[in-house]
Design an enzyme around this catalytic site. Sequence first.
Site, mmCIF file in Angstrom:
data_model
loop_
_atom_site.group_PDB
_atom_site.id
_atom_site.type_symbol
_atom_site.label_atom_id
_atom_site.label_comp_id
_atom_site.label_asym_id
_atom_site.label_seq_id
_atom_site.Cartn_x
_atom_site.Cartn_y
_atom_site.Cartn_z
ATOM 1 N N TYR A 1 37.468 39.400 36.864
ATOM 2 C CA TYR A 1 37.764 40.465 37.821
ATOM 3 C C TYR A 1 38.794 39.998 38.845
ATOM 4 O O TYR A 1 39.740 40.730 39.173
ATOM 5 C CB TYR A 1 36.484 40.906 38.525
ATOM 6 C CG TYR A 1 36.709 41.991 39.558
ATOM 7 C CD1 TYR A 1 37.005 43.291 39.160
ATOM 8 C CD2 TYR A 1 36.619 41.722 40.922
ATOM 9 C CE1 TYR A 1 37.212 44.298 40.097
ATOM 10 C CE2 TYR A 1 36.826 42.715 41.863
ATOM 11 C CZ TYR A 1 37.116 44.000 41.444
ATOM 12 O OH TYR A 1 37.335 44.987 42.383
ATOM 13 N N LYS B 1 42.580 41.700 39.705
ATOM 14 C CA LYS B 1 43.008 42.202 41.006
ATOM 15 C C LYS B 1 44.172 41.389 41.589
ATOM 16 O O LYS B 1 45.001 41.934 42.335
ATOM 17 C CB LYS B 1 41.814 42.235 41.960
ATOM 18 C CG LYS B 1 40.821 43.334 41.610
ATOM 19 C CD LYS B 1 41.516 44.695 41.594
ATOM 20 C CE LYS B 1 40.609 45.839 41.235
ATOM 21 N NZ LYS B 1 41.293 47.151 41.283
ATOM 22 N N THR C 1 30.880 52.234 46.815
ATOM 23 C CA THR C 1 31.337 53.117 45.743
ATOM 24 C C THR C 1 30.509 52.842 44.498
ATOM 25 O O THR C 1 29.616 51.993 44.497
ATOM 26 C CB THR C 1 32.822 52.880 45.433
ATOM 27 O OG1 THR C 1 32.973 51.620 44.756
ATOM 28 C CG2 THR C 1 33.654 52.869 46.703
#
Length: 312
Positions: free
Chosen positions: A180, A184, A217
């Site tokens: 991850y 990013k 989120t």
Amino acid sequence: MTTWTTADIPDQSGKLAVITGATGGLGLETALVLAAKGAEVVLAGRNPQKGAEAERLIRARHPGADVRFDLLDLADLASVAAFADRHLAAGRPIDILINNAGVMAVPTRHTTVDGFELQFGTNYLSHFALTGRLLPLLAAGPTREEGARVVQLSSMAHRGGRIRQNDLNHAQGYSPWPVYQQSKLAMLMFAIELQRRSDAQDWGLTSVAAHPGFARTDLIANGAVDGRTGLFARVARLLSVVASHSAADGALPILMAATLPQVAPAGYYGPTGFQESTGRPGRAVIKSQALDPDVARRLWEASETLTGVCWS
């Protein structure tokens, strides 16, 4: 700039904004504000039902909003190409492209339709391909008053990221969090390298990046591809109780990057509070590994090869 709010966003009437992952979370919050400011908004996502629900929500809050869903599955380059082809056929210039969609910390290694590791393929490679395919609609033309704004969603996670040049898809030694982090970091490097290339090729783009800090989120849930969330996701849920802010607050740096009139080309925006996890939006810190032009060039060339999208 620490007091910036959505009230500072100029009127967006006449502009077309395309937002990936816009049927929930940060993307939906971003779409709500841009629609309220008068932009025509395309909600790009993979779930038509969620797309219809997002359309209804936006119109309920902002009657008369010009908003529509368009199918886009970032885990499938054929879907990316089909989405771009529809827009190219329509010929409507795109003023704002926000590459927001993503998955995080998938516990075990999964691949996209095209065989890319899921996080790297979804978060970065498909956005690279999408932006390249949409370049004719983004590049400044003779009737454009200003160049298009392209926003890449990075993360605080880029700080520990490294680009594994010899194994970008982590076929060996998969670990959810480092993968991850790489995706990013790649998004931040993409934003910076895109500005370099736009300046060199006279594409007229303003390329920037943003991160939401620690926003509440459904991104963590999206990582549970096989029904497992992993240790990181469980810890993140616990931390979110005391050290996070809302999706609406997390969207503020994205909106700043997308609409600020004097935005810094190749700039990076995020919360300005402790460790950039929460707080008012402003300039964010770019770690040194994101600024290496040689790594960025090699990543760009590898991305063209992997996706088959050649920007030249």
